[in-house]
Design a protein around this motif. Structure first.
Motif, PDB file in Angstrom:
ATOM      1  N   GLU A  50       0.804  -1.232   0.000  1.00 39.09           N
ATOM      2  CA  GLU A  50       0.000   0.000   0.000  1.00 39.09           C
ATOM      3  C   GLU A  50       0.835   1.279   0.000  1.00 39.09           C
ATOM      4  O   GLU A  50       0.527   2.216  -0.719  1.00 39.09           O
ATOM      5  N   ARG A  51       1.876   1.313   0.809  1.00 40.63           N
ATOM      6  CA  ARG A  51       2.685   2.540   0.896  1.00 40.63           C
ATOM      7  C   ARG A  51       3.276   2.879  -0.471  1.00 40.63           C
ATOM      8  O   ARG A  51       3.196   4.019  -0.939  1.00 40.63           O
ATOM      9  N   TYR A  52       3.863   1.892  -1.112  1.00 45.87           N
ATOM     10  CA  TYR A  52       4.479   2.134  -2.411  1.00 45.87           C
ATOM     11  C   TYR A  52       3.425   2.314  -3.495  1.00 45.87           C
ATOM     12  O   TYR A  52       3.633   3.074  -4.442  1.00 45.87           O
ATOM     13  N   ARG A  53       2.298   1.656  -3.354  1.00 47.01           N
ATOM     14  CA  ARG A  53       1.203   1.818  -4.327  1.00 47.01           C
ATOM     15  C   ARG A  53       0.781   3.291  -4.377  1.00 47.01           C
ATOM     16  O   ARG A  53       0.659   3.875  -5.451  1.00 47.01           O
ATOM     17  N   ARG A  54       0.565   3.889  -3.215  1.00 47.10           N
ATOM     18  CA  ARG A  54       0.165   5.305  -3.166  1.00 47.10           C
ATOM     19  C   ARG A  54       1.249   6.203  -3.759  1.00 47.10           C
ATOM     20  O   ARG A  54       0.968   7.138  -4.508  1.00 47.10           O
ATOM     21  N   GLN A  55       2.502   5.917  -3.411  1.00 46.68           N
ATOM     22  CA  GLN A  55       3.620   6.718  -3.906  1.00 46.68           C
ATOM     23  C   GLN A  55       3.721   6.609  -5.433  1.00 46.68           C
ATOM     24  O   GLN A  55       3.869   7.620  -6.131  1.00 46.68           O
ATOM     25  N   ILE A  56       3.627   5.401  -5.960  1.00 44.21           N
ATOM     26  CA  ILE A  56       3.744   5.183  -7.404  1.00 44.21           C
ATOM     27  C   ILE A  56       2.567   5.813  -8.139  1.00 44.21           C
ATOM     28  O   ILE A  56       2.752   6.441  -9.187  1.00 44.21           O
ATOM     29  N   GLU A  57       1.367   5.691  -7.587  1.00 48.09           N
ATOM     30  CA  GLU A  57       0.200   6.313  -8.220  1.00 48.09           C
ATOM     31  C   GLU A  57       0.383   7.821  -8.314  1.00 48.09           C
ATOM     32  O   GLU A  57       0.049   8.433  -9.329  1.00 48.09           O
ATOM     33  N   LYS A  58       0.923   8.412  -7.261  1.00 46.16           N
ATOM     34  CA  LYS A  58       1.139   9.856  -7.267  1.00 46.16           C
ATOM     35  C   LYS A  58       2.236  10.244  -8.262  1.00 46.16           C
ATOM     36  O   LYS A  58       2.062  11.164  -9.061  1.00 46.16           O
ATOM     37  N   LEU A  59       3.355   9.506  -8.258  1.00 46.58           N
ATOM     38  CA  LEU A  59       4.466   9.822  -9.146  1.00 46.58           C
ATOM     39  C   LEU A  59       4.106   9.638 -10.623  1.00 46.58           C
ATOM     40  O   LEU A  59       4.560  10.409 -11.475  1.00 46.58           O
ATOM     41  N   LEU A  60       3.299   8.635 -10.912  1.00 46.58           N
ATOM     42  CA  LEU A  60       2.944   8.345 -12.309  1.00 46.58           C
ATOM     43  C   LEU A  60       1.604   8.966 -12.712  1.00 46.58           C
ATOM     44  O   LEU A  60       1.166   8.786 -13.840  1.00 46.58           O
ATOM     45  N   ASP A  61       0.986   9.676 -11.778  1.00 47.69           N
ATOM     46  CA  ASP A  61      -0.310  10.312 -12.032  1.00 47.69           C
ATOM     47  C   ASP A  61      -1.347   9.275 -12.505  1.00 47.69           C
ATOM     48  O   ASP A  61      -2.036   9.473 -13.491  1.00 47.69           O
TER      49      ASP A  61
END
Length: 65
Positions: A50-61
């Motif tokens: 979850e932590r990385y999922r949120r980060q990746i979603e934000k970084l990749l829009d």
């Protein structure tokens, strides 16, 4: 390479976005300090991460899954 776990639809969205940005997974992880195995977990659906999922979603829009 024969992976045991196929790429999920969410994983294909990540890969498509990385292609649009002209980044490979290795460089994306290095630039953003994300462990490559966590990105792989998300692409193949083997862990929620979850932590990385949120980060990746934000970084990749990407829209939240």
């Amino acid at each position: 390479m024969n992976n045991k776990h196929p790429i999920t639809p969410y994983g294909w969205r990540i890969k498509q976005r990385l292609t649009e940005l002209r980044l490979d997974q290795k460089d994306f992880c290095r630039i953003n300090d994300i462990p490559p195995y966590r990105l792989s977990n998300l692409i193949h659906g083997t862990r929620r991460a979850e932590r990385y999922r949120r980060q990746i979603e934000k970084l990749l829009d990407l829209p939240p899954s």
